[in-house]
Design a protein around this motif. Structure first.
Motif, PDB file in Angstrom:
ATOM      1  N   ARG A 112       0.834  -1.207   0.000  1.00 19.09           N
ATOM      2  CA  ARG A 112       0.000   0.000   0.000  1.00 19.09           C
ATOM      3  C   ARG A 112       0.867   1.254   0.000  1.00 19.09           C
ATOM      4  O   ARG A 112       0.592   2.212  -0.742  1.00 19.09           O
ATOM      5  CB  ARG A 112      -0.916  -0.004   1.230  1.00 19.09           C
ATOM      6  CG  ARG A 112      -2.340  -0.280   0.871  1.00 19.09           C
ATOM      7  CD  ARG A 112      -3.272  -0.161   2.057  1.00 19.09           C
ATOM      8  NE  ARG A 112      -3.624  -1.523   2.437  1.00 19.09           N
ATOM      9  CZ  ARG A 112      -3.381  -2.098   3.583  1.00 19.09           C
ATOM     10  NH1 ARG A 112      -2.820  -1.435   4.553  1.00 19.09           N
ATOM     11  NH2 ARG A 112      -3.723  -3.331   3.815  1.00 19.09           N
ATOM     12  N   ARG A 113       1.914   1.254   0.838  1.00 21.62           N
ATOM     13  CA  ARG A 113       2.807   2.416   0.885  1.00 21.62           C
ATOM     14  C   ARG A 113       3.486   2.645  -0.464  1.00 21.62           C
ATOM     15  O   ARG A 113       3.577   3.774  -0.944  1.00 21.62           O
ATOM     16  CB  ARG A 113       3.863   2.220   1.967  1.00 21.62           C
ATOM     17  CG  ARG A 113       3.509   2.858   3.291  1.00 21.62           C
ATOM     18  CD  ARG A 113       4.711   2.869   4.198  1.00 21.62           C
ATOM     19  NE  ARG A 113       5.104   1.487   4.475  1.00 21.62           N
ATOM     20  CZ  ARG A 113       4.847   0.842   5.609  1.00 21.62           C
ATOM     21  NH1 ARG A 113       4.257   1.427   6.575  1.00 21.62           N
ATOM     22  NH2 ARG A 113       5.206  -0.406   5.781  1.00 21.62           N
ATOM     23  N   GLU A 139       0.972   4.139  -2.903  1.00 19.72           N
ATOM     24  CA  GLU A 139       0.686   5.544  -2.607  1.00 19.72           C
ATOM     25  C   GLU A 139       1.843   6.435  -3.044  1.00 19.72           C
ATOM     26  O   GLU A 139       1.633   7.509  -3.611  1.00 19.72           O
ATOM     27  CB  GLU A 139       0.409   5.711  -1.118  1.00 19.72           C
ATOM     28  CG  GLU A 139      -0.927   5.148  -0.692  1.00 19.72           C
ATOM     29  CD  GLU A 139      -1.106   5.125   0.822  1.00 19.72           C
ATOM     30  OE1 GLU A 139      -0.180   5.578   1.549  1.00 19.72           O
ATOM     31  OE2 GLU A 139      -2.150   4.643   1.273  1.00 19.72           O
ATOM     32  N   ASN A 140       3.073   5.993  -2.786  1.00 18.98           N
ATOM     33  CA  ASN A 140       4.239   6.765  -3.219  1.00 18.98           C
ATOM     34  C   ASN A 140       4.304   6.842  -4.739  1.00 18.98           C
ATOM     35  O   ASN A 140       4.639   7.880  -5.297  1.00 18.98           O
ATOM     36  CB  ASN A 140       5.528   6.149  -2.681  1.00 18.98           C
ATOM     37  CG  ASN A 140       5.663   6.297  -1.184  1.00 18.98           C
ATOM     38  OD1 ASN A 140       4.981   7.120  -0.583  1.00 18.98           O
ATOM     39  ND2 ASN A 140       6.516   5.491  -0.582  1.00 18.98           N
ATOM     40  N   ARG A 154       1.798   6.769  -6.816  1.00 17.91           N
ATOM     41  CA  ARG A 154       0.760   7.700  -7.285  1.00 17.91           C
ATOM     42  C   ARG A 154       1.176   9.144  -7.058  1.00 17.91           C
ATOM     43  O   ARG A 154       0.905  10.014  -7.872  1.00 17.91           O
ATOM     44  CB  ARG A 154      -0.558   7.409  -6.573  1.00 17.91           C
ATOM     45  CG  ARG A 154      -1.250   6.193  -7.086  1.00 17.91           C
ATOM     46  CD  ARG A 154      -2.646   6.070  -6.484  1.00 17.91           C
ATOM     47  NE  ARG A 154      -3.037   4.682  -6.535  1.00 17.91           N
ATOM     48  CZ  ARG A 154      -3.063   3.856  -5.494  1.00 17.91           C
ATOM     49  NH1 ARG A 154      -2.777   4.295  -4.300  1.00 17.91           N
ATOM     50  NH2 ARG A 154      -3.416   2.599  -5.629  1.00 17.91           N
TER      51      ARG A 154
END
Length: 118
Positions: free
Chosen positions: A53-54, A57-58, A60
């Motif tokens: 997930r991290r 997100e990074n 994106r």
């Protein structure tokens, strides 16, 4: 002092609703029993999911907006039809029916015999 009965099922609430403890086992809503040693692997899986997930997100945040991937609409394929078409492609020659005459075997013509030492 609280007396713990290992045969008494303890149901969890809130976001854990559906999970319960029975003795030393965690019971999932599907009825699967997880032993304490199984929970170590569950922890590893949760850590991998959090890291994924991290990373997403990074990615994106760095890349901004991305264009959508092109795709074609899916179609439903009838398996028996697909297999029949595959058979037709593999056997382009018409097969004989059940009333056809049996094929006659053709034996190879005998050739010259190799010389043998005596």
């Amino acid at each position: 002092m609280i007396v713990f009965d290992p045969h008494h099922r303890i149901d969890l609430t809130g976001p854990w609703a559906g999970f319960s403890f029975l003795g030393d086992r965690l019971i999932t809503p599907e009825g699967r029993e997880l032993l304490p040693e199984d929970l170590a692997w569950l922890s590893l899986t949760a850590c991998q999911a959090q890291e994924w997930r991290r990373m997403m997100e990074n990615g994106r945040a760095i890349g901004g907006t991305r264009k959508p991937l092109p795709h074609k609409a899916a179609t439903v394929v009838n398996l028996s039809d697909a297999l029949a078409e595959r058979r037709k492609k593999r056997l382009p020659v018409a097969m004989a029916g059940p009333d056809a005459e049996p094929t006659t075997a053709v034996l190879p013509a005998p050739g010259p015999k190799p010389l043998q030492r005596v």
